[in-house]
Design an enzyme around this catalytic site. Structure first.
Site, PDB file in Angstrom:
ATOM      1  CG  ASP A  70      -5.375  32.928 -20.885  1.00  0.00           C
ATOM      2  OD1 ASP A  70      -5.153  32.649 -19.680  1.00  0.00           O
ATOM      3  OD2 ASP A  70      -5.505  34.102 -21.282  1.00  0.00           O
TER       4      ASP A  70
HETATM    5  C1  BGC Z   1      -5.012  35.636 -18.202  1.00  0.00           C
HETATM    6  C2  BGC Z   1      -3.570  35.211 -18.350  1.00  0.00           C
HETATM    7  C3  BGC Z   1      -3.070  34.686 -17.035  1.00  0.00           C
HETATM    8  C4  BGC Z   1      -3.952  33.530 -16.602  1.00  0.00           C
HETATM    9  C5  BGC Z   1      -3.540  32.907 -15.280  1.00  0.00           C
HETATM   10  C6  BGC Z   1      -5.876  34.584 -17.554  1.00  0.00           C
HETATM   11  O1  BGC Z   1      -7.079  35.133 -17.143  1.00  0.00           O
HETATM   12  O2  BGC Z   1      -5.531  35.998 -19.462  1.00  0.00           O
HETATM   13  O3  BGC Z   1      -2.801  36.291 -18.789  1.00  0.00           O
HETATM   14  O4  BGC Z   1      -1.725  34.315 -17.113  1.00  0.00           O
HETATM   15  O5  BGC Z   1      -5.268  34.001 -16.439  1.00  0.00           O
HETATM   16  O6  BGC Z   1      -3.848  33.734 -14.228  1.00  0.00           O
END
Ligand code: BGC
Length: 824
Positions: A231
């Site tokens: 993530d």
């Molecule tokens: C989230 C993800 C997301 C990523 C990119 C993170 O804060 O948990 O679900 O895909 O950011 O934006």
């Protein structure tokens, strides 16, 4: 040689032709949303985009190229319609392509453990099988059009509290039987090409460096051959993540990889073969999505397609759950409708956080009803507010940037903004300042329409303060403290009050300075200003209701509450909305409540109103889809994918002990184990407000003539259940048939019953259809941790068929003589 072997060979050859540095370059992002190309070898860039209710593209959370906004996860969960999810997956592939992406960062398949989880709205359900089946359909739809899914967040990310460091403590049996199920099926059954690890730790180890999770289970047991990414900023080490099996560190540029990884290889901490395996996984997805040979320059376009509009409108109605109907819905024609409430004229179409996007348009409930009936049939009253923050200041701002954190020296860049909010991610002020070392002075004018005491509120990831006509009114600079905004990088709202005169403009100055981030590297602020609605507003709403034939009250929350990065404080409707509903219901007995929330709410007024619809956040067609259901043009097709408890304290994750929720000392213990959702209510005999699977229709159904074919049960554990579903009412409609398996006695703890199969059936008035539901050995099994096998024990199992977890209509029974054991 098969095509697959050929591809493997060509990938192997490509990996061999790369230097170690080139190989390593592919293991980190180049920027927020893409990987670097390798020009020398003609390797293009892999591009990704959020996810899940649309494809936002690379333009940041707030602006960006416009996109189609689909219903959020829980709204899709409520459809119980796998075919529809596949259609949506296909449409999202077209959207991802319009943003130049090869991978969509979706679906979110975490389980709705707690009713207060900020991302409850983004997830499908509290049930693993419902979540898994819908996720499989979504993944298949998406990938059938050449876009890779990224199933997230693997695993144990069921809350937003301290999510970047929290350790989810979950026993293995619970993981296997509940939390891993959607990931397992998305990989094994739907062939998902991508998986994103969670921010949190799982039983003490960061998910991004959890080799049991990534290498043993995902790759080893499930045979996953795709790409595992972190993530965003959720990986924290070099050798550990690479050795555990994490292919890609996101976003870029490289933090713990790049030169550090090359050094780790040279020091013998990571083997060359491990690096090659990571690169191969990434190239495999690049090959299958066409990214490897994609040499086009990055381009994004906004494609507002009529077929997407129609699909979103249909899907919205299919997810709406009719919770109560005292013969009031659908609304008959020719009636005067009072349209009331904070969500009536503001279209609440999505939740907050990384799933946000810049929609093509938003249809509010007021507009939806006005398109259908004409404005003359409607009257309006706001009644009260429901926002978490003061309303955004929507006027032009002049912004001056300084290349330091102290607003000193020369102004290095000037720009304008059209509302008082910013999310500075990546390049700031056209690169004239460093993204973590700048400050800005923003100036705007505000023209009060009415006189009164205005509330001015600011939240910021960074230091900020607000002046009105030279006097400081809100200070989030001195004493700034981390709170529950901006993914826990921002402070809680700092609010000041100031008396303003009608028609007399005031000057607003915001001073902002970047500060060191905790986990996520960005800067942001949002300024709101507004005059709170007073007591009169509720009285006016009741008056409007009294003068109309029907009152429809649009209450709920919005994406400020239902948002990534922050859990809810409780599950009451915010502000004075409960009071509003009761006042309107007293004034007009024909009161219908349309709720828009990302999960359960307490409804102290449920006995006072004639009808209740849960509409969630259904995307850009919100108002049209709601009007379709209210007026009977569409069937309310939804059934609750999550139990609605009578009160928050009935929820399985509610406890006096903070270790159970929201966590203490860096750990959150999933102490309820398997007993999440309806399994918990069953176990403790708690009657919920509305049970899992519940929802009314505009027609009625009978489930009859159940037949259980267990001829093969003793052979391989499979059983076929068939029954007649008959529409006994006067109009066409749909129902969801739910099959729960209930072991009759067991030596290990088992939930009273568990959903194992379901089908949505649409029938004309009077029509009957024979429905077949199939079960296999896993549907009867529990996970034996000590022996690491799935076990079906000999004995009897009840097959309970119903229309919600508390309404079993018909049942059968099967018996097994011998034990089955299956490798995980
Ligand atoms: C989230 C993800 C997301 C990523 C990119 C993170 O804060 O948990 O679900 O895909 O950011 O934006």
């Amino acid at each position: 040689m098969t095509k697959m072997d050929e591809t493997r060979k060509s990938i192997d050859e490509l990996v061999d032709s790369m230097t170690l540095e080139e190989q390593v370059s592919l293991l980190s992002g180049e920027d927020f949303w893409s990987l670097p190309a390798i020009e020398r070898l003609n390797v293009g860039k892999l591009r990704v985009t959020d996810g899940p209710n649309g494809a936002r593209g690379g333009g940041g959370l707030l602006g960006g190229v416009k996109s189609a906004c689909f219903p959020v996860g829980i709204a899709l969960g409520a459809t119980w319609n796998a075919e529809l999810l596949a259609e949506i997956g296909e449409a999202l592939a077209a959207e991802a392509k319009s943003k130049g992406a090869h991978m969509l960062l979706a679906p979110t398949v975490n389980i709705q453990r707690s009713v207060t989880n900020g991302r409850n709205f983004e997830c499908y359900s509290e049930d693993p099988v419902l979540t898994a089946e819908l996720a499989c359909a979504y993944v298949r739809g998406l990938q059938s059009r050449g876009i890779s899914a990224t199933v997230k967040h693997f695993a144990g990310n069921e809350s937003e509290i301290e999510r970047a460091t929290m350790s989810s403590v979950i026993d293995e049996r619970t993981l296997r039987e509940v939390y891993l199920v959607p990931f397992e099926r998305a990989v094994r059954k739907a062939g998902a090409m991508g998986v994103m690890t969670a921010y949190n730790r799982l039983n003490g180890t960061y998910a991004s460096e959890h080799s049991w999770l990534i290498s043993d289970v995902l790759r080893g047991e499930w045979g996953f051959e795709g790409l595992v990414m972190s993530d965003w900023f959720g990986s924290h080490s070099t050798a550990e993540t690479v050795n555990a099996g994490l292919d890609l560190e996101m976003p870029g540029p490289a933090r713990d990889r790049g030169a550090r990884l090359v050094a780790a290889v040279e020091a013998g901490e990571v083997s060359r073969e491990t690096v090659r395996a990571r690169v191969r996984a990434i190239l495999a997805v690049m090959e299958r999505t066409g990214a490897r040979r994609d040499r086009r320059a990055h381009q994004e376009s906004a494609n507002d397609r009529p077929e997407h509009r129609a699909l979103i409108r249909r899907a919205g109605a299919e997810g709406m759950v009719l919770l109560k109907n005292n013969d009031i819905l659908p609304l008959g024609s020719g009636r005067r409708i009072a349209v009331i409430g904070p969500n009536a004229r503001t279209a609440q179409i999505m939740g907050g956080g990384s799933s946000q996007l810049n929609p093509h348009y938003r249809v509010s409930p007021w507009e939806g009803l006005a398109f259908a009936l004409g404005e003359d049939a409607l009257s309006y009253a706001a009644g009260c507010g429901n926002s978490r923050f003061a309303p955004l200041l929507q006027s032009a701002l002049q912004v001056e940037y300084f290349a330091n954190r102290t607003l000193s020296g020369e102004v290095v860049h000037v720009e304008t903004m059209d509302a008082a909010e910013a999310f500075w991610l990546g390049e700031v002020a056209q690169g004239k300042v460093a993204d973590d070392n700048f400050s800005a002075r923003l100036q705007a004018e505000f023209l009060p329409e009415k006189a009164g005491i205005y509330r001015i509120g600011i939240i910021s990831a960074g230091l900020s303060r607000v002046y009105v006509d030279g006097a400081i009114v809100a200070d989030a600079w001195n004493g700034w403290a981390r709170g529950r905004t901006f993914f826990e990088e921002g402070c809680d709202e700092v609010v000041g009050e100031i008396a303003l005169e009608a028609g007399k403009p005031v000057e607003i100055i915001i001073e902002f300075a970047a500060k060191d981030h905790a986990v996520l590297r960005f800067a942001a602020f949002r300024l709101g200003i507004g005059l709170p609605l007073g007591n009169d507003a509720i009285a006016e709403a009741a008056d409007a209701a009294a003068r109309a034939d029907v009152a429809v009250v649009f209450v709920g929350r919005n994406g400020e509450w239902d948002t990534e990065g922050s859990d809810l404080p409780d599950i009451g409707l915010p502000g004075r909305q409960d009071e509003l509903v009761s006042a309107v219901a007293r004034a007009n007995k024909n009161t219908v409540v349309v709720l828009q929330t990302g999960g359960p709410v307490e409804m102290p007024w449920s006995g006072e109103v004639a009808g209740i619809i849960q509409a969630w956040y259904p995307g850009q067609e919100t108002g049209n889809a709601i009007a379709d259901v209210l007026l009977g043009k569409s069937e309310p097709g939804g059934r609750l994918p999550q139990t609605f408890p009578a009160r928050w304290s009935d929820n399985p994750a509610y406890s006096q002990d903070p270790r159970v929720y929201p966590g203490a000392g860096g750990e959150v213990e999933y102490r309820e184990g398997l007993f999440v959702g309806y399994r918990h209510y069953d176990r403790h005999g708690i009657v919920p407000l509305f049970p899992f699977g519940f929802g009314l229709s505009y027609t009625e159904f009978a489930l009859e003539n159940l037949l259980v074919d267990a001829a093969r049960f003793d052979v391989d554990g499979s059983v076929t259940v068939s029954l007649d579903v008959r529409n006994t009412g006067a109009r066409s409609g749909s129902t969801v048939v739910q099959l729960y398996v209930a072991p009759e006695g067991s030596s290990v703890a088992r939930p009273e019953k568990e959903l194992k199969a379901f089908a949505k059936v649409g029938l004309e008035a009077g029509e009957t259809r024979r429905l077949i539901l199939r079960l296999d050995a896993r549907d009867f099994a529990y996970f034996d941790v000590r022996n690491q096998t799935w076990v079906v024990t000999p004995g009897a199992y009840r097959l309970r068929v119903g229309t919600d977890s508390a309404t079993i209509v018909i049942e059968g029974r099967v018996e097994r003589a011998s034990r089955i054991e299956m490798k995980p």
